[in-house]
Design a protein around this motif. Structure first.
Motif, short mmCIF file in Angstrom:
data_model
loop_
_atom_site.label_atom_id
_atom_site.label_comp_id
_atom_site.label_asym_id
_atom_site.label_seq_id
_atom_site.Cartn_x
_atom_site.Cartn_y
_atom_site.Cartn_z
N LEU A 1 37.42 49.60 46.12
CA LEU A 1 36.72 50.17 44.96
C LEU A 1 36.89 49.36 43.66
CD1 LEU A 1 34.90 52.69 44.57
CD2 LEU A 1 36.89 53.82 43.59
N PRO A 2 38.12 48.96 43.30
CA PRO A 2 38.26 48.24 42.03
C PRO A 2 37.39 46.99 41.95
CG PRO A 2 40.43 48.64 43.01
CD PRO A 2 39.41 49.13 43.99
N LEU A 3 37.35 46.22 43.06
CA LEU A 3 36.56 44.99 43.05
C LEU A 3 35.08 45.31 42.93
CD1 LEU A 3 38.33 42.96 45.85
CD2 LEU A 3 38.40 42.52 43.40
N MET A 4 34.65 46.37 43.60
CA MET A 4 33.23 46.74 43.56
C MET A 4 32.83 47.19 42.15
SD MET A 4 33.11 48.96 47.07
CE MET A 4 31.33 49.15 47.14
N VAL A 5 33.67 48.05 41.56
CA VAL A 5 33.36 48.56 40.22
C VAL A 5 33.30 47.40 39.23
CG1 VAL A 5 34.24 49.95 38.32
CG2 VAL A 5 34.34 50.83 40.64
N ARG A 6 34.22 46.46 39.37
CA ARG A 6 34.28 45.33 38.46
C ARG A 6 32.98 44.51 38.48
NH1 ARG A 6 38.92 43.74 36.20
NH2 ARG A 6 38.89 41.58 35.51
N ALA A 7 32.55 44.15 39.69
CA ALA A 7 31.34 43.32 39.82
C ALA A 7 30.12 44.08 39.31
CB ALA A 7 31.15 42.92 41.28
#
Lengths: 207, 231
Positions: free
Chosen positions: B103-109
């Motif tokens: 989730l963190p990587l997805m939200v970031r992008a």
């Protein structure tokens, strides 16, 4: 009356009050940068909410703090030609032109795509993406997009400022045709005296 | 090449990751939009909470999932009673763990690409007669698609590699929760597992590499030449 504006807007900590009324044709908003010309157009378009006041265009009340009226931008039927064009970068020219046309109720579509493209000389650009257009071409498409949305009035924010001299003359001729043939109330922002003298029926000085 | 058991492991991994992405996509986009556009108290805290799985030891995330979704956890008991669904020791639990870790990587992008959308274009759409929803669907969303895809691909790569939270939460059960990394770990414990480790490791590396390249490529296309990097 075409434009009646008496409104105050917050700009950072400052407050800016604008008050004018104008008759038919092209009204030029003239003044130095920072005088609030673009803020005034944004207020009329509904993109910037005044703290209080009243805005009436061509007899329709768009904003009135006393009566609690504040039409959202999509219901104001204004054709806004931005200084920087603001064409949708992910849509071809034809789809940019049709964007507002499709959304306008049929009885307000007083111009067809064919008429607009020949009026503005942009028929050969329809399949291009906005990024590939020159400044003058993009500005003509932006004007076409605004006209095709079936506007009741036009707001033009320095539509010539990003253009070289030959293009300026070309777009200015287009604006004169809109003024003379379409008889739309136009509020025209500029800081160029010559431009204002040539186009405007009436001048409002800000700042 | 791979034998039947190893193909099964790859297939399970892909299934777990695909489900994780499918479930995480709407949540990740909603959170990204909220962080990019919302102005509300607690925004920084929400941002920190979303990024937590990136910095907390994965075993701790797995343990927290156990507490919440285990047989006696509040969320676990509710899911069991309302839908008859158990996540613990199931592949669906592996998908949940993978989704949370990705989730963190997805939200970031996704957030980067939403922030890159010129809000003036949204204003232009409004003046042309589009309401807030239509403006979102015809301007904001299409312009942030490359970032959404980049986030998906990046999240997919991260979830394929998920190990710590998964093994803590759903254990290492062949055919149910034994995804690629868990299978590699299991093969490492076996005296004659070297060849299997090599084959599975090669598969993992190629999957991740392909995903990273795809995600960078997509991120470069977003922002229309301004180049937003997610890595």
């Amino acid at each position: 009356m075409s434009f009646e504006v008496d409104a105050t807007v917050a700009r950072g900590k400052e407050r800016l009050s604008v008050r004018f009324a104008s008759k038919r044709g092209i009204t030029a908003l003239f003044g130095p940068s920072g005088a609030g010309k673009s803020s005034t157009l944004d207020m009329i378009a509904g993109l910037l909410r005044p703290l209080d006041g009243r805005i009436v265009v061509a007899g329709e009340v768009l904003f009135d703090s006393a009566q609690g009226i504040d039409l959202p931008p999509e219901r104001r039927a204004c054709g806004y030609v931005f200084q920087d064009g603001r064409l949708f970068p992910h849509r071809r020219v034809a789809d940019n032109l049709r964007y507002g046309w499709k959304l306008a109720p049929p009885e307000r579509r007083w111009m067809s795509l064919d008429v607009a493209t020949s009026f503005l000389g942009i028929g050969h650009l329809l399949d291009r993406m906005p990024a590939t257009l020159s400044g003058g071409e993009a500005q003509r498409v932006a004007i076409g997009r605004a006209l095709l949305s079936g506007p009741r009035f036009l707001l033009m924010d320095e539509p010539l400022s990003s253009l070289d001299a030959p293009r300026r003359a070309e777009i200015m001729a287009v604006i004169e045709r809109i003024r003379d043939e379409l008889a739309l109330p136009i509020l025209y922002v500029s800081h160029d005296r010559a431009e204002v003298d040539r186009l405007a029926d009436q001048v409002v000085e800000l700042g | 090449m791979l034998n039947a058991e190893e193909w099964g492991i790859v297939a399970l991994s892909l299934k777990v990751s695909a489900c994780a992405m499918l479930g995480a996509l709407p949540l990740a986009f909603a959170l990204a939009y909220l962080l990019a556009r919302g102005r509300f108290p607690g925004r920084i805290l929400l941002d920190a909470l979303i990024h937590l799985p990136l910095v907390v030891p994965p075993v701790v995330t797995g343990w927290l999932l156990l507490l919440a979704f285990g047989a006696n956890g509040p969320a676990g008991r509710w899911l069991e009673r309302a839908f008859g669904v158990t996540l613990m020791f199931r592949w669906t639990g592996a998908a949940l763990a993978a989704a949370i870790m990705a989730l963190p990587l997805m939200v970031r992008a996704m957030r980067l690409s939403i922030e890159a959308v010129d809000r003036k274009l949204e204003g232009a759409a409004r003046t042309l007669g589009a309401g807030p929803w239509r403006t979102f669907l015809t301007v904001t969303l299409p312009l942030s698609i490359p970032g959404i895809l980049a986030g998906l691909v990046l999240g997919f790569a991260r979830s394929i590699g998920e190990f710590g939270a998964t093994i803590t939460f759903v254990s290492n059960i062949p055919g149910e929760t034994r995804t690629l990394p868990l299978a590699i770990y299991a093969a490492l414990q076996m005296p004659d597992g070297d060849a299997m480790v090599t084959r599975l490791a090669l598969i993992s590396v190629s999957l991740s590499l392909a995903a990273l390249v795809a995600s960078e490529w997509l991120a470069r296309r977003s922002g229309h030449g301004r180049g937003g990097h997610v890595l």
